[in-house]
Design a protein around this motif. Structure first.
Motif: not given
Length: 437
Positions: A115-119, A121-126, A223-229, A278-285
């Motif tokens: 949940s924290v990681m998603q928040s 990611l969204l703020s950094s994208e903005d 994020n990659d480390q968190i995903f691996r865990q 928007k019909g875009e391809e999803p990213d790896a995360d």
């Protein structure tokens, strides 16, 4: 003919068994009985046969006594080994329960981290989008300013060339041209100042963009480390569940499909992330997060299925296994017997509906519970029944007491598991559930 044969035998045996007379004296007189050689031979053979029979019978009794003692010792040793094995299994069950609780805690922590990681990611994208917009505006302003500067310089060069080409005589309007040159020079200086300011702003924006790129790279690595865990934790937690259902001899795919159809409402933290509007391809995360959420949903389906299948123990107090599943004297013993005191609580091993609660020949007081996936459990020889037909019971709910009703040699529970009407060894489900829970 017989008398002649007897006389011949007496004559031949007379050397070894001479004729004897047995005198019997009484008050009235003395009598005797003549013992012929043949009679003596018959008596001797009979006596020898009796003695031989007595010796053989004594030897047989001694061998039986020794053999029964050996069997008792062996049975005691096997019982001791069985009790030690039960203790080891109980310890292993407690260890697995502690591991499951720890895994559940890790999953709760992982969900908070997601949940924290998603928040973030969204703020950094903005912030990235805002920065790109600012850089584009600055670049457009800088290009427009440089174009104006170049145009002013070209006009100034043209006017200077015209002044230098004159013969020095004063022309009409020369004073006006001087004023124009002064104005253009001031405008160029102002434009140069704006250009320098724009370049400084662009340099600062580039530095800020580099910092954002660096922060984004660090965030991606974290994020990659968190995903691996999370992926490792999901894999470790799902493996024993897969083994449990495979050990029960049931198709995991069909079970999960059935549970999924019964629980088809959507929403909540385990829903997959929105890929794109928007019909875009999803990213790896996003794909990795959706995979993890899918595995967590699968684990939740396993939890629901485990509550609906008889993986629990019907007896939680101390007891002793007295007879297992299998054929006995040409007949199938369709369950497992667990012996204990009369009145020992009996519990439902899974969620289900009571379809029989009463007396049945052979079983005595019997409870039948119908579960999902075509599974049925039976609890026989009870002393008391605590449910009635039509009741919906949950796993671990007390349904009756152990007893000695029906065809029984002592107080015990006769526990059966049937799938599609066919009797299955209950220990398959008990062992499978014990290895996980």
């Amino acid at each position: 003919m017989l008398k002649r044969l007897a006389h011949t035998l007496d004559h031949r045996l007379e050397r070894r068994f001479p004729e004897q007379r047995l005198f019997l004296r009484s008050d009235e007189g003395t009598r005797f009985i003549t013992l012929s050689p043949l009679t003596q031979l018959i008596g001797w053979v009979g006596s020898a046969a009796f003695v031989a029979w007595a010796i053989i019978a004594t030897a047989v009794l001694l061998m039986d006594s020794i053999g029964s003692g050996t069997l008792r010792d062996q049975a005691q040793r096997e019982q001791k080994l069985y009790e030690e094995r039960l203790q080891v299994l109980a310890t292993e069950r407690d260890s697995r329960a502690a591991e499951a609780a720890a895994a559940q805690g890790r999953f709760a922590l992982a969900m908070d981290q997601i949940s924290v990681m998603q928040s973030e990611l969204l703020s950094s994208e903005d912030r990235r989008k805002e920065l790109e917009t600012g850089i584009n505006v600055i670049q457009a302003t800088l290009r427009r300013t440089m174009n104006d500067r170049d145009a002013a310089r070209a006009e100034l060069d043209t006017m200077i060339a015209e002044v230098d080409g004159a013969d020095g005589a004063a022309r009409p309007g020369l004073r006006d041209d001087s004023s124009t040159v002064s104005f253009l020079t001031a405008a160029l200086e102002a434009t140069a100042a704006e250009r320098d300011a724009a370049l400084s702003t662009a340099a600062a924006a580039e530095d800020y963009a580099e910092n954002l790129v660096f922060e984004q790279r660090l965030r991606d690595e974290r994020n990659d480390q968190i995903f691996r865990q999370l992926e490792d934790a999901v894999t470790v937690s799902l493996e024993p569940l897969d083994k449990m259902f495979e050990a029960a001899g049931m198709s995991t795919d069909s079970i999960l499909d059935t549970v999924r159809r019964g629980y088809s409402g959507q929403g909540g933290p385990l829903m997959p992330m929105i890929l794109s509007t928007k019909g875009e391809e999803p990213d790896a995360d996003t794909l990795r997060a959706n995979d993890i959420l899918g595995e967590l949903d699968r684990m939740n389906l396993y939890r629901i299925a485990a509550e609906k299948l008889p993986f629990a123990m019907p007896v939680k107090s101390s007891f002793r296994y007295t007879s297992g599943f299998g054929y006995r004297w040409g007949r199938l013993h369709a369950g497992t017997d667990m012996a204990g005191p009369v009145g020992t609580p009996i519990y439902a091993t899974a969620d289900g509906v009571v379809i029989h609660a009463g007396w049945q020949s052979g079983y005595g007081r019997l409870i039948k519970i119908r579960h999902d996936f075509g599974v049925e459990t039976r609890y026989g020889h009870l002393s008391a029944i605590g449910v009635k037909v039509g009741d919906r019971v949950s796993r671990g709910e007390r349904i009756g007491d152990m007893g000695n009703s029906g065809r029984s040699t002592g107080p015990h529970l006769h526990y059966e598991v049937r799938v599609g009407g066919k009797a299955i060894d209950p220990m398959i489900y008990i062992k499978a559930g014990r290895n996980v829970f």
